[in-house]
Design a protein around this motif. Structure first.
Motif, PDB file in Angstrom:
ATOM      1  N   TRP A   1       0.818  -1.208   0.000  1.00 20.81           N
ATOM      2  CA  TRP A   1       0.000   0.000   0.000  1.00 20.81           C
ATOM      3  C   TRP A   1       0.857   1.266   0.000  1.00 20.81           C
ATOM      4  O   TRP A   1       0.512   2.251  -0.660  1.00 20.81           O
ATOM      5  CB  TRP A   1      -0.953   0.015   1.185  1.00 20.81           C
ATOM      6  N   VAL A   2       1.975   1.248   0.714  1.00 23.56           N
ATOM      7  CA  VAL A   2       2.876   2.409   0.695  1.00 23.56           C
ATOM      8  C   VAL A   2       3.411   2.607  -0.716  1.00 23.56           C
ATOM      9  O   VAL A   2       3.453   3.736  -1.216  1.00 23.56           O
ATOM     10  CB  VAL A   2       4.028   2.214   1.706  1.00 23.56           C
ATOM     11  N   LEU A   3       3.776   1.529  -1.362  1.00 22.67           N
ATOM     12  CA  LEU A   3       4.262   1.627  -2.747  1.00 22.67           C
ATOM     13  C   LEU A   3       3.176   2.169  -3.673  1.00 22.67           C
ATOM     14  O   LEU A   3       3.447   3.050  -4.494  1.00 22.67           O
ATOM     15  CB  LEU A   3       4.737   0.257  -3.224  1.00 22.67           C
TER      16      LEU A   3
ATOM     17  N   TYR B   1       0.534   4.031  -2.877  1.00 22.81           N
ATOM     18  CA  TYR B   1       0.285   5.441  -2.578  1.00 22.81           C
ATOM     19  C   TYR B   1       1.402   6.311  -3.144  1.00 22.81           C
ATOM     20  O   TYR B   1       1.141   7.378  -3.679  1.00 22.81           O
ATOM     21  CB  TYR B   1       0.200   5.658  -1.055  1.00 22.81           C
ATOM     22  N   TYR B   2       2.641   5.845  -3.030  1.00 25.69           N
ATOM     23  CA  TYR B   2       3.758   6.627  -3.537  1.00 25.69           C
ATOM     24  C   TYR B   2       3.668   6.772  -5.060  1.00 25.69           C
ATOM     25  O   TYR B   2       3.873   7.855  -5.596  1.00 25.69           O
ATOM     26  CB  TYR B   2       5.076   5.955  -3.138  1.00 25.69           C
ATOM     27  N   VAL B   3       3.351   5.692  -5.747  1.00 27.05           N
ATOM     28  CA  VAL B   3       3.291   5.724  -7.215  1.00 27.05           C
ATOM     29  C   VAL B   3       2.132   6.577  -7.704  1.00 27.05           C
ATOM     30  O   VAL B   3       2.278   7.402  -8.602  1.00 27.05           O
ATOM     31  CB  VAL B   3       3.189   4.289  -7.780  1.00 27.05           C
TER      32      VAL B   3
ATOM     33  N   LEU C   1       0.204   8.858  -6.001  1.00 25.94           N
ATOM     34  CA  LEU C   1       0.046  10.211  -5.480  1.00 25.94           C
ATOM     35  C   LEU C   1       1.214  11.130  -5.798  1.00 25.94           C
ATOM     36  O   LEU C   1       1.169  12.320  -5.507  1.00 25.94           O
ATOM     37  CB  LEU C   1      -0.191  10.185  -3.970  1.00 25.94           C
ATOM     38  N   SER C   2       2.263  10.588  -6.369  1.00 26.91           N
ATOM     39  CA  SER C   2       3.392  11.465  -6.706  1.00 26.91           C
ATOM     40  C   SER C   2       3.418  11.814  -8.180  1.00 26.91           C
ATOM     41  O   SER C   2       2.629  11.434  -8.963  1.00 26.91           O
ATOM     42  CB  SER C   2       4.705  10.805  -6.328  1.00 26.91           C
TER      43      SER C   2
END
Length: 54
Positions: free
Chosen positions: A45-47, A49-51, A53-54
């Motif tokens: 999920w962190v990956l 969100y990073y992909v 939302l950035s």
């Protein structure tokens, strides 16, 4: 609303880990069935969100 779901899930996971560690005192037996899959889930999920939302 969707952005709040992930932090709430992490908080619930941490509370569950603390429950297993201090109240049930059964964290070692649940490492492979609960902790590692949970950490993997959080990592994915962190990956995502990073992909997205950035």
């Amino acid at each position: 609303m969707r952005l709040y779901a992930f932090p709430v899930m992490i908080i619930l996971f941490v509370l569950y880990i603390l429950y297993l560690a201090f109240i049930k005192k059964d964290l070692k037996n649940n490492l492979k069935s609960t902790v590692y899959p949970g950490l993997f889930f959080i990592g994915v999920w962190v990956l995502l969100y990073y992909v997205f939302l950035s």
